[in-house]
Design an enzyme around this catalytic site. Sequence first.
Site, PDB file in Angstrom:
ATOM      1  CB  SER A 147     -30.413 -27.048  -8.894  1.00 18.47           C
ATOM      2  OG  SER A 147     -29.296 -27.871  -9.187  1.00 18.47           O
ATOM      3  CE1 TYR A 160     -27.923 -22.788 -11.407  1.00 18.36           C
ATOM      4  CE2 TYR A 160     -27.457 -24.669 -10.006  1.00 18.36           C
ATOM      5  CZ  TYR A 160     -28.187 -24.085 -11.029  1.00 18.36           C
ATOM      6  OH  TYR A 160     -29.180 -24.806 -11.666  1.00 18.36           O
TER       7      TYR A 160
HETATM    8  N1  LIG Z   1     -30.475 -28.420 -17.254  1.00 25.40           N
HETATM    9  C1  LIG Z   1     -30.162 -28.950 -16.085  1.00 25.40           C
HETATM   10  O1  LIG Z   1     -29.459 -29.966 -16.023  1.00 25.40           O
HETATM   11  C2  LIG Z   1     -30.654 -28.315 -14.809  1.00 25.40           C
HETATM   12  C3  LIG Z   1     -30.377 -28.983 -13.610  1.00 25.40           C
HETATM   13  C4  LIG Z   1     -30.849 -28.438 -12.413  1.00 25.40           C
HETATM   14  C5  LIG Z   1     -31.577 -27.256 -12.423  1.00 25.40           C
HETATM   15  N2  LIG Z   1     -31.820 -26.627 -13.607  1.00 25.40           N
HETATM   16  C6  LIG Z   1     -32.614 -25.402 -13.547  1.00 25.40           C
HETATM   17  O2  LIG Z   1     -33.661 -25.501 -14.490  1.00 25.40           O
HETATM   18  C7  LIG Z   1     -33.979 -24.197 -15.008  1.00 25.40           C
HETATM   19  C8  LIG Z   1     -33.869 -24.192 -16.526  1.00 25.40           C
HETATM   20  O3  LIG Z   1     -32.571 -24.656 -16.881  1.00 25.40           O
HETATM   21  P1  LIG Z   1     -32.143 -24.864 -18.407  1.00 25.40           P
HETATM   22  O4  LIG Z   1     -31.084 -25.893 -18.407  1.00 25.40           O
HETATM   23  O5  LIG Z   1     -33.339 -25.020 -19.257  1.00 25.40           O
HETATM   24  O6  LIG Z   1     -31.444 -23.447 -18.673  1.00 25.40           O
HETATM   25  P2  LIG Z   1     -31.327 -22.551 -20.026  1.00 25.40           P
HETATM   26  O7  LIG Z   1     -30.119 -21.688 -19.828  1.00 25.40           O
HETATM   27  O8  LIG Z   1     -31.405 -23.427 -21.220  1.00 25.40           O
HETATM   28  O9  LIG Z   1     -32.649 -21.658 -19.964  1.00 25.40           O
HETATM   29  C9  LIG Z   1     -32.785 -20.609 -19.035  1.00 25.40           C
HETATM   30  C10 LIG Z   1     -33.732 -19.585 -19.618  1.00 25.40           C
HETATM   31  O10 LIG Z   1     -33.846 -18.518 -18.661  1.00 25.40           O
HETATM   32  C11 LIG Z   1     -33.746 -17.288 -19.361  1.00 25.40           C
HETATM   33  N3  LIG Z   1     -33.263 -16.238 -18.469  1.00 25.40           N
HETATM   34  C12 LIG Z   1     -32.007 -16.095 -17.972  1.00 25.40           C
HETATM   35  N4  LIG Z   1     -31.936 -14.981 -17.217  1.00 25.40           N
HETATM   36  C13 LIG Z   1     -33.177 -14.426 -17.222  1.00 25.40           C
HETATM   37  C14 LIG Z   1     -33.732 -13.268 -16.618  1.00 25.40           C
HETATM   38  N5  LIG Z   1     -32.990 -12.428 -15.889  1.00 25.40           N
HETATM   39  N6  LIG Z   1     -35.045 -12.997 -16.818  1.00 25.40           N
HETATM   40  C15 LIG Z   1     -35.807 -13.820 -17.596  1.00 25.40           C
HETATM   41  N7  LIG Z   1     -35.319 -14.923 -18.192  1.00 25.40           N
HETATM   42  C16 LIG Z   1     -34.019 -15.221 -18.015  1.00 25.40           C
HETATM   43  C17 LIG Z   1     -32.779 -17.561 -20.503  1.00 25.40           C
HETATM   44  O11 LIG Z   1     -32.908 -16.611 -21.555  1.00 25.40           O
HETATM   45  C18 LIG Z   1     -33.218 -18.973 -20.929  1.00 25.40           C
HETATM   46  O12 LIG Z   1     -34.246 -18.927 -21.889  1.00 25.40           O
HETATM   47  C19 LIG Z   1     -33.019 -23.242 -14.309  1.00 25.40           C
HETATM   48  O13 LIG Z   1     -33.637 -22.718 -13.157  1.00 25.40           O
HETATM   49  C20 LIG Z   1     -31.850 -24.138 -13.912  1.00 25.40           C
HETATM   50  O14 LIG Z   1     -31.132 -23.611 -12.837  1.00 25.40           O
HETATM   51  C21 LIG Z   1     -31.377 -27.126 -14.796  1.00 25.40           C
END
Ligand SMILES: NC(=O)c1ccc[n+]([C@@H]2O[C@H](COP(=O)([O-])OP(=O)(O)OC[C@H]3O[C@@H](n4cnc5c(N)ncnc54)[C@H](O)[C@@H]3O)[C@@H](O)[C@H]2O)c1
Length: 258
Positions: A147, A160
């Site tokens: 991130s 985080y």
């Molecule tokens: N959406 C954004 O703006 C953004 C920005 C920067 C980084 N990210 C990163 O991108 C990735 C995906 O983000 P997102 O927005 O799609 O999140 P999200 O919350 O929509 O999806 C996360 C997924 O991970 C699964 N998960 C959570 N804990 C788990 C565990 N212990 N074991 C297995 N699965 C698990 C959840 O069930 C979910 O399906 C993450 O690593 C997040 O930190 C997202």
Amino acid sequence: MLSWETDAAPNNGRVALVTGAARGIGLGISAWLIAEGWQVVLADIDRERGSKVARALGNNAWFVAMDVSQEELVSLGVAEVLGQFGRLDALVCNAAIADPHTPPVEELDLRRWKRMLDVNLTGPMLLAKYCAPYLRGHRGAIVNIASTRASQSEADCEAYAASKGGLVALTHALAVSLGPEVRVNCVSPGWIDARDPSQQRLAPLSVFDHAQHPVGRVGTVEDVAALVAWLLSDSAGFVTGQQYVIDGGMSRKMIYQD
Ligand SMILES: NC(=O)c1ccc[n+]([C@@H]2O[C@H](COP(=O)([O-])OP(=O)(O)OC[C@H]3O[C@@H](n4cnc5c(N)ncnc54)[C@H](O)[C@@H]3O)[C@@H](O)[C@H]2O)c1
């Protein structure tokens, strides 16, 4: 108990394991890779949703339930993938507790801190540990999803930010340890609209939400998926240990207010 959610027989294509694939960015990456001809195993802690989306993605998608922070479950899940396919070409560590906000540090419960670190940082290490022997065999690649919060902060995001900063560092450590057979890179997204479009009550993003980005819009899961797919491809054969920021230019803007 780990389970396979389709009866389709695996074909001979490349195999990718994508964690956190039941929704959001992980689902988008999975769909993109399938469109490129990969066989994709979606791993997630959310068994119900993971099974459903894997079925919807068709015959080249499988689901395995896995809490990435639990070593035994990671070990079993990876063994299951290898038992089914006999190979592994790519690992995408995307699963995370993705809400960056926690209580102020003075009130931050140690269990909450540890859970964030366990899922967001220890999880990718465990996946690398159990996948590395197989990835080495096929000159595979790993992409970790970090991130921009690895290098930028707002208040009350200590766990985080630390988890994602650690993931950037884990990435270059793994790249050196697993080379030359395995390339390891990470992608650091900024604001990605990863909400489920089928949710009727989603508030639309505002004109300002988009316009503040140098590229003029908030990111999409496809933006991230395209970059991940390139990093997994042979075209990125000279790239390892790197962090790729994908944020529409936000982290390059001066933010001092007049
Ligand atoms: N959406 C954004 O703006 C953004 C920005 C920067 C980084 N990210 C990163 O991108 C990735 C995906 O983000 P997102 O927005 O799609 O999140 P999200 O919350 O929509 O999806 C996360 C997924 O991970 C699964 N998960 C959570 N804990 C788990 C565990 N212990 N074991 C297995 N699965 C698990 C959840 O069930 C979910 O399906 C993450 O690593 C997040 O930190 C997202």
